[in-house]
Scaffold this motif. Structure first.
Motif, PDB file in Angstrom:
ATOM      1  N   GLU A 164     -11.234   2.792   8.924  1.00 52.66           N
ATOM      2  CA  GLU A 164     -10.035   2.201   8.338  1.00 52.66           C
ATOM      3  C   GLU A 164      -9.464   1.118   9.263  1.00 52.66           C
ATOM      4  O   GLU A 164      -9.097   0.032   8.806  1.00 52.66           O
ATOM      5  N   GLU A 176      -7.970   3.670   3.915  1.00 55.11           N
ATOM      6  CA  GLU A 176      -6.635   4.100   4.319  1.00 55.11           C
ATOM      7  C   GLU A 176      -6.188   5.311   3.500  1.00 55.11           C
ATOM      8  O   GLU A 176      -5.643   6.272   4.066  1.00 55.11           O
ATOM      9  N   GLU A 214     -10.632  -1.500   2.569  1.00 54.12           N
ATOM     10  CA  GLU A 214      -9.579  -1.106   3.506  1.00 54.12           C
ATOM     11  C   GLU A 214      -8.574  -0.183   2.825  1.00 54.12           C
ATOM     12  O   GLU A 214      -8.170   0.831   3.401  1.00 54.12           O
ATOM     13  N   LYS A 243      -1.355   0.534  14.825  1.00 59.54           N
ATOM     14  CA  LYS A 243      -2.342  -0.506  14.561  1.00 59.54           C
ATOM     15  C   LYS A 243      -1.757  -1.900  14.777  1.00 59.54           C
ATOM     16  O   LYS A 243      -2.424  -2.789  15.311  1.00 59.54           O
ATOM     17  N   GLU A 272      -9.247  -2.809   8.303  1.00 62.09           N
ATOM     18  CA  GLU A 272      -7.945  -3.485   8.313  1.00 62.09           C
ATOM     19  C   GLU A 272      -7.995  -4.733   9.188  1.00 62.09           C
ATOM     20  O   GLU A 272      -7.477  -5.792   8.798  1.00 62.09           O
ATOM     21  N   LYS A 304       0.823  -1.208   0.000  1.00 67.59           N
ATOM     22  CA  LYS A 304       0.000   0.000   0.000  1.00 67.59           C
ATOM     23  C   LYS A 304       0.859   1.262   0.000  1.00 67.59           C
ATOM     24  O   LYS A 304       0.556   2.236  -0.678  1.00 67.59           O
TER      25      LYS A 304
END
Ligand SMILES: [Mg+2]
Lengths: 213, 213
Positions: free
Chosen positions: B129, A133, A129, B108, B133, A108
């Motif tokens: 988000e 993000e 996702e 995270k 995830e 990503k």
């Protein structure tokens, strides 16, 4: 500190990142979704843009990469080794433009650094996702690149409503609504993204230069 | 390779991660959302669980951490330095349990490693988000920890519909619907998550052991 090595060169021309999955599209919207994806590929090339995507050749990953390639555009793929056998089966991206990374995060980050804007095709959890993000990164001032959603046959209407719920409850600032553009037309979406001025995010200062994309 | 150092010890008892924001909740659902958040704090402690969260003390971050602390539970916060001034203003988490990290990704990852399950409160882009995830990680076999959504007054109904759109179009496997549980009742959600058997994700093999949480 960055987990992503810098060996891979930046593309020579501006690219958009397209988020999509490797599942076969099914159901009554399948033809519309596949056709909109092919039109997006042509629209990118028509606007002088290359493609950065997840590197697979199944499902919409295959459709978008083949359509850009067929129109004479550059196709860059970034895939984690663990997904190589899952999303990449047979032929697709030109091998010299396929980069193998270790983790989803590296994928990503690499895709974001190579791109000037992001578009999400209709997709599942992974696509959602990636999209969220990219939007969050606008909010966090990690980048100020435009984000768009190709909203074929209302596929992403619920997400748009979810954002409105956030605004109605004080959990999303109204000005942040414009971090993401929804459009049903591929060509118009690309044009809007090329012109779009992304709202100012939060005034944050990240510790390391490489934390900013 | 992991971007997160291992200096911080694992909590001594099982913790749930709670994803939420630092904005002040507003509008007609504000009382219900704040009250459900306080009840979730009590429910965690009542089930012998600690809290891992984003480390702020504004908005629902403050509400959830104070309610767990007031009920005698352990509170662990993980916050990027860049957000320290934005989300943490005044008093809140016990300082010895607040960890400062560099990036959102480190936050995270650290939160996920410290937790046995995840719950999203009503939230904005950042919360969405984090939630997506955590769900994607189930799909990618990065972890097999249960994920839940506290769906107060239908706040997250659009997200649930978005998931159904994914299933209807072949973009989410029907069995993957159970990567995330939706519930309006905090106590019942905690109980369901403690018992939940997460569906098997994709059969992937990640390169490095530290890529798996
Ligand atoms: Mg993410």
């Amino acid at each position: 500190r960055s987990a992503v090595d810098s060996a891979f060169k930046q593309p020579t021309r501006s690219c958009f990142a397209v988020y999509c999955g490797s599942s076969k599209v099914q159901g009554k919207n399948a033809d519309a979704i596949n056709e909109a994806t092919r039109r997006l590929g042509k629209a990118l090339v028509g606007h002088g843009l290359g493609l950065v995507y997840g590197g697979g050749n199944a499902g919409l990953m295959g459709t978008i990469s083949r359509s850009v390639d067929a129109a004479g555009g550059d196709v860059y793929g970034v895939i984690p080794g663990a997904l190589h056998g899952h999303e990449l089966t047979g032929t697709g991206v030109q091998p010299d433009k396929l980069q193998i990374v270790s983790t989803m995060h590296q994928r990503k980050e690499r895709m974001a650094r190579m791109s000037s804007a992001f578009i999400a095709l209709p997709g599942g959890f992974g696509t959602l996702e990636e999209l969220l993000e990219a939007i969050s990164w606008c909010q966090l001032s990690v980048h100020d690149k435009p984000v768009g959603v190709l909203n074929v046959n209302g596929y992403y209407d619920p997400l748009q409503q979810q954002i409105e719920n956030g605004i109605d409850n004080g959990l999303i600032k109204p000005s942040f609504r414009d971090f993401v553009l929804f459009d049903s037309d591929p060509d118009r979406l690309v044009e809007r993204l090329q012109k779009h001025k992304v709202p100012q995010g939060l005034a944050l200062h990240w510790e390391h230069p490489e934390d900013v994309i």
